[in-house]
Design a protein around this motif. Structure first.
Motif, PDB file in Angstrom:
ATOM      1  N   TRP A  40      16.891  10.894 -18.367  1.00 21.43           N
ATOM      2  CA  TRP A  40      15.928  10.862 -17.266  1.00 21.43           C
ATOM      3  C   TRP A  40      16.138  12.051 -16.334  1.00 21.43           C
ATOM      4  N   ASN A  50      10.566  10.959  -9.597  1.00 22.65           N
ATOM      5  CA  ASN A  50      11.084   9.622  -9.879  1.00 22.65           C
ATOM      6  C   ASN A  50       9.966   8.584  -9.895  1.00 22.65           C
ATOM      7  N   ASN A  53       8.790   7.359 -13.203  1.00 28.65           N
ATOM      8  CA  ASN A  53       9.590   6.472 -14.047  1.00 28.65           C
ATOM      9  C   ASN A  53       8.794   5.189 -14.304  1.00 28.65           C
ATOM     10  N   TYR A  56       8.395   1.992 -11.970  1.00 34.71           N
ATOM     11  CA  TYR A  56       7.498   1.809 -10.818  1.00 34.71           C
ATOM     12  C   TYR A  56       6.077   1.473 -11.241  1.00 34.71           C
TER      13      TYR A  56
ATOM     14  N   GLU B  52      -0.903   8.034  -8.410  1.00 38.94           N
ATOM     15  CA  GLU B  52      -1.787   8.051  -7.238  1.00 38.94           C
ATOM     16  C   GLU B  52      -2.932   7.048  -7.349  1.00 38.94           C
ATOM     17  N   TYR B  57      -0.292   1.571  -5.398  1.00 39.20           N
ATOM     18  CA  TYR B  57      -0.056   1.457  -3.954  1.00 39.20           C
ATOM     19  C   TYR B  57      -0.262   0.022  -3.468  1.00 39.20           C
ATOM     20  N   ASP B 210       3.389   5.834   5.461  1.00 40.24           N
ATOM     21  CA  ASP B 210       4.079   5.262   6.615  1.00 40.24           C
ATOM     22  C   ASP B 210       3.367   4.046   7.196  1.00 40.24           C
ATOM     23  N   HIS B 213       4.253   0.916   5.215  1.00 36.03           N
ATOM     24  CA  HIS B 213       5.691   0.702   5.414  1.00 36.03           C
ATOM     25  C   HIS B 213       5.967   0.129   6.807  1.00 36.03           C
ATOM     26  N   ARG B 214       5.364   0.778   7.811  1.00 35.02           N
ATOM     27  CA  ARG B 214       5.613   0.377   9.200  1.00 35.02           C
ATOM     28  C   ARG B 214       5.047  -1.016   9.494  1.00 35.02           C
TER      29      ARG B 214
ATOM     30  N   ASP C  34      10.462   7.443   6.937  1.00 33.45           N
ATOM     31  CA  ASP C  34       9.391   6.889   6.098  1.00 33.45           C
ATOM     32  C   ASP C  34       8.498   5.890   6.833  1.00 33.45           C
ATOM     33  N   THR C  35       8.935   5.419   8.001  1.00 34.85           N
ATOM     34  CA  THR C  35       8.116   4.450   8.744  1.00 34.85           C
ATOM     35  C   THR C  35       7.545   5.043  10.040  1.00 34.85           C
ATOM     36  N   TRP C  40       6.747  11.121   9.071  1.00 30.36           N
ATOM     37  CA  TRP C  40       6.283  11.035   7.696  1.00 30.36           C
ATOM     38  C   TRP C  40       5.153  12.022   7.437  1.00 30.36           C
ATOM     39  N   HIS C  41       4.270  12.175   8.418  1.00 28.97           N
ATOM     40  CA  HIS C  41       3.148  13.093   8.200  1.00 28.97           C
ATOM     41  C   HIS C  41       3.598  14.548   8.225  1.00 28.97           C
ATOM     42  N   SER C  49       4.021  13.548  -1.749  1.00 31.83           N
ATOM     43  CA  SER C  49       2.952  12.566  -1.917  1.00 31.83           C
ATOM     44  C   SER C  49       3.310  11.275  -1.194  1.00 31.83           C
ATOM     45  N   ASN C  50       2.304  10.519  -0.769  1.00 28.81           N
ATOM     46  CA  ASN C  50       2.553   9.201  -0.207  1.00 28.81           C
ATOM     47  C   ASN C  50       3.307   8.307  -1.187  1.00 28.81           C
ATOM     48  N   ALA C  51       3.104   8.567  -2.485  1.00 31.54           N
ATOM     49  CA  ALA C  51       3.801   7.769  -3.496  1.00 31.54           C
ATOM     50  C   ALA C  51       5.312   7.912  -3.391  1.00 31.54           C
ATOM     51  N   GLU C  52       5.782   8.964  -2.708  1.00 32.73           N
ATOM     52  CA  GLU C  52       7.221   9.165  -2.541  1.00 32.73           C
ATOM     53  C   GLU C  52       7.788   8.396  -1.349  1.00 32.73           C
ATOM     54  N   ASN C  53       6.918   7.752  -0.569  1.00 30.91           N
ATOM     55  CA  ASN C  53       7.428   6.928   0.525  1.00 30.91           C
ATOM     56  C   ASN C  53       8.271   5.789  -0.068  1.00 30.91           C
ATOM     57  N   PHE C  55       8.714   2.929   0.594  1.00 24.41           N
ATOM     58  CA  PHE C  55       8.019   1.648   0.508  1.00 24.41           C
ATOM     59  C   PHE C  55       7.613   1.345  -0.930  1.00 24.41           C
ATOM     60  N   TYR C  56       7.069   2.325  -1.634  1.00 23.77           N
ATOM     61  CA  TYR C  56       6.547   2.069  -2.988  1.00 23.77           C
ATOM     62  C   TYR C  56       7.663   1.949  -4.013  1.00 23.77           C
ATOM     63  N   TYR C  57       8.810   2.560  -3.722  1.00 22.86           N
ATOM     64  CA  TYR C  57       9.956   2.426  -4.618  1.00 22.86           C
ATOM     65  C   TYR C  57      10.631   1.063  -4.480  1.00 22.86           C
ATOM     66  N   HIS C 208      16.765   5.846  -6.802  1.00 20.79           N
ATOM     67  CA  HIS C 208      15.438   5.863  -7.434  1.00 20.79           C
ATOM     68  C   HIS C 208      15.535   6.285  -8.897  1.00 20.79           C
ATOM     69  N   GLY C 209      14.539   5.872  -9.669  1.00 20.50           N
ATOM     70  CA  GLY C 209      14.404   6.357 -11.047  1.00 20.50           C
ATOM     71  C   GLY C 209      15.215   5.553 -12.034  1.00 20.50           C
TER      72      GLY C 209
END
Lengths: 425, 425, 425
Positions: A40, A50, A53, A56, B52, B57, B210, B213-214, C34-35, C40-41, C49-53, C55-57, C208-209
């Motif tokens: 990986w 990541n 993967n 997710y 995406e 999400y 965010d 998450h928030r 992340d929150t 975060w912005h 990407s938002n996918a890296e927040n 929260f999604y992991y 992660h991963g």
């Protein structure tokens, strides 16, 4: 009671099976690219995130399927008041064995990589799927079988079902529902979890992106439409207009089963709702008129694993799938055709040939289910498993320590009761 | 009993409603960009990753909301011993209808794309939200209404609620909790699932990243703080210091309701905990002192859909939201202001105007809830729905085949019982 | 009964604790990157990407852990017929307090950022983990303690456990299972949810991963193997070959506990199944032979928080972790070594030193558990908490309004019963 004494039979069966599993895992199983640290991270270094993967993409769906297998199937059968331990407990044992054996069987049959079975979240979902098909049969024989017999049944069925795909599971997945009278709210916990997570079940191993998204949504609307059809039909077939909980629970799954094949296709929510509606109608009518006929005339009881009726929504689903497939085109699917029908995309099959192939696969699946059921039934009749005699079935106390029987455990409860009596009296 | 015979009334109502739904779906509904094979793959080719797709999400949050709707609301009402089938079963029917109707109503009211309603996981969450608001009213009239009446109620309420946003749902979502005495551990399954997944509920359709998450985190801390406040107040208002399970279940939701509006904002966990604490205190006090007053003096019973008290945490939440909004600034939110307050971000509104707008929206929502409740109540009093007379309400056997009544189903159970008696006796 | 009157004691304790929590949150807690909307912005603008927040992991895993804490632990203890309110209700109160306190304690001890505790989904998972360790002790003292006593216990234990890592939770997490006789299907809801979501528990805060993916999969196979071992041993140690539900529930967790440390490593499914098998065997044998011995000879009862047996699978897990760690190499892990063993990766530790360190950490954890248990036990014996006398424990009515006691609430039920009687008689 010595005929049903499981002491050595169950212990030895479990130990031998698990030792064989461990040896075969040691010889043949290895991490796939997404679960192997080295591989990986080589991929990551080539600019993959990541987030790519497979964990997710699929783990939330996996856990939904997992809940269906262990809570959904486990609690569907808790309606039997003195058989709750066995329902949940044996479901647990069989499922824990079947998912390991399924990993091996599916690995052997669906392709080795340099002589190894590579596993990850997708193979875990497939193992859970295969386990589900075993638990359906479990529902049909519950109460009349010993845990050893159930393990042997799981061994045979996983081996047979590993050769079929997801459809096969769905095809027969209606089996258990008709076989029992759900007198209890406990059983509804099982039903509702199955109904809610069926969109995850259908979409868990479809292609990433639009495929997973579309499959989940089509299933969602098919289930909703099917539920209304079922309430309608359930009231209609009863003289007093009273609803039958068994019908309601049929609806729960029939709509999901019927879009099991076509849910990934561009069936549209409109098409899904029509299919779901038909599934609900067929399922209630079959339950009301066909099942009693089969039981009284042909002596085909619920203990038989290939009861025709219960496959009806599955057969409907396969037909819908074949028809929808034969209309697939690049115009509708765009580049997405590659994910759903790779053979049509690269022109090695026409859409109508694809539809035909799906129809043939239905016939093959039905044939295999019949043969597999007969074989399994035959093997299970050999009198070596410690099955309960017909006179003492459906009784937890045959195989379990039940509160009130043994000295050790209920001391706590005794103390509580005595003290409560003092307090209240 | 013919007055409550549902045979044709329920069957015809369900079939007509579902046929109308299917026709309208055929005419107006289509896949959105994330669920359409062609359009998504066009997007993918423009260098978007499958990760995406909105499915990844939002689908886990969707399934949490789904569990709240079908398990949470369904089991909250199983405390009535002879009404478990109806509680879970009718909840199931109404929800399955409402989510389809809500898809259409929300699509019509919130914007068509070239004359079509485009759907995906976000519209599924919104449909579930709208369904939730119907189930709240369901709790208030449970036991005294026929399934046909409940379907008509759902039809009207979904149509009305589709015009409100998420807040409206939350505003009245406390309704059902006070209306029943939860004597049973079954009901706690419903409560705890609602409490656990409320962070998913509040965050399910907020902006990616965010915001989701928030919102989840703010809700998590508000609920925790609220729970302690509720235990404190529940002990305090009882002469013997005994806890009341109804209060505890109020706490479960009040903290989540109260950050329903402001949870997405930069409220901070500190602010969330203060809001949660106040919500718990208000909710228990209202329950103890305001409800009995309203019932005895104003004859406003739980059968009425606009009971004031239950909206208290929602009103608190709307006020907190208005205040928090009026302090929003680019200094605190940075570029994230665009997601939370797009009008403030592009200077078309000042922060205080934004706060004012939120306050006005509260008044509008309250007004609509009142009007909607009155209209619904009026329409449901027309005596055509086969509602049970007051003398035989809260009884499963009016609408359901119950074990022990019919010959067919309990044969299995009978056999088991007889054999068990032989075994034990 | 005034000794157990909670009116002011519980109210004041809850209010003081929550006010302290709110003040400390106001002073020390802030959103992490992340929150926080602004931060975060800023990161998003740098092409994330938002996918890296995070929260999604992690949010799906968080919700699984949340279900384990509130449903799993809550329902495990509902087997006591007259203590269901207290089991679920006090579990709820303690957990809601503990997760807030744990956020602070873990923040203080595991590193402040410029004097602030930064929180997000990972800290929420850690707070839930710490809460879990408290609920284990809760199981051991259930029925004999007042809610105030339980809150004080939570306060002390969270403070102590915050200094330990995840392993410590797992180490002792077997405690509760042996302490009660689960006579009831309700309790199985708790068990099965714990078993199903244990893969999420073990993988929730790994890197992660591949790390999350591998940990979940190793746990899945360890649990499955362990379940077969447990059924085997449970049958074997009983003269009549009957299964004991307490053993089955041990299996549920022992396999997950035993790969708690090594599950993230390249243990392989093969290794995981061996570990799970051993854990199941040890757990059943310990339960059958060691527990009665400790109780009769050493007077160490389940009320004692450091019962040795229940840590056995945890100790096994720590040993397996130490051994597996000592074989870690760049050859097997590639660049992934950095995530699992950062010190071995950058050569500041050899693999065998890493293994040794893990072994020492086991001894330290055991020592702290012992000391912590003694301290907690000592503080809880101070007679100020309104604990029930031994003669009236295990009774919901001490602390709760129970149906049938008070006039107000059961009116509805009374009406229903009367009407049902008219209808039926």
């Amino acid at each position: 009671m010595s005929a049903t004494n499981m002491r050595f039979r169950l212990a030895i069966t479990c130990i031998i099976l698990e030792v064989i599993l461990i040896i075969l895992f040691g010889l043949f199983v290895q991490y796939n690219e997404d679960t192997d640290a080295k591989h990986w991270h080589e991929k990551i270094n080539n600019k993959t995130s990541n987030a790519e993967n497979d964990f997710y993409y699929r783990y939330p769906s996996f856990q939904d399927v997992h809940v269906m297998i262990f809570i959904g199937f486990g609690f569907l059968m808790t309606f039997l008041q003195r058989y709750g331990f066995s329902s949940v407990g044996f479901n647990f044992l069989i499922a824990a064995f079947a998912l390991q054996w399924a990993t091996l069987m599916q690995g052997f049959l669906h392709g080795l990589h340099h002589g190894k079975i590579e596993i990850g979240v997708e193979s875990m979902i497939n193992a859970d799927f295969c386990t589900g098909s075993v638990l359906i049969s479990f529902g049909a024989v519950l109460g009349k079988t010993s845990p050893v017999q159930l393990l042997v049944m799981a061994l045979i069925e996983v081996t047979l079902f590993a050769t079929c795909d997801n459809d096969a599971v769905l095809l027969t997945s209606k089996h258990k529902n008709g076989s029992v009278y759900h007198s209890d709210v406990f059983a509804m916990i099982g039903t509702i979890f199955l109904w809610m997570f069926w969109p995850s079940f259908n979409s868990a191993i479809t292609a990433h992106g639009d495929d997973q998204h579309r499959t989940a949504m089509n299933t969602y609307y098919s289930l909703a439409s099917c539920t209304l059809a079922t309430f309608a039909m359930s009231a209609l077939v009863n003289n007093e207009g009273k609803l039958d909980m068994v019908h309601i629970q049929n609806a729960a799954l029939a709509g999901g089963v019927a879009v099991g094949t076509a849910g990934e296709m561009m069936l549209t929510p409109f098409g899904s709702m029509i299919v779901g509606f038909l599934a609900g109608v067929i399922s209630v009518l079959g339950f009301k008129y066909l099942t009693p006929l089969l039981e009284s005339k042909l002596k085909i009881q619920d203990t038989c694993g290939v009861h025709n009726l219960h496959g009806m929504p599955g057969v409907l689903g396969a037909i819908v799938g074949a028809i929808t497939a034969s209309f697939a085109s690049k115009q509708v699917y765009g580049e997405g055709l590659k994910d759903v029908f790779p053979d049509v995309y690269d022109n090695s099959l026409t859409a109508s040939d694809q539809g035909l192939r799906q129809a043939i696969s239905l016939a093959v699946t039905l044939g295999m289910a019949l043969l597999g059921g007969l074989l399994t039934g035959f093997l299970l009749k050999i009198p070596i498993y410690g099955a309960p005699p017909d006179t003492i079935c459906f009784e937890d106390s045959i195989y379990w320590e039940v509160p009130g029987e043994e000295g050790g455990h209920e001391e706590l409860a005794d103390v509580r009761t005595e003290e409560a009596e003092k307090l209240n009296g």
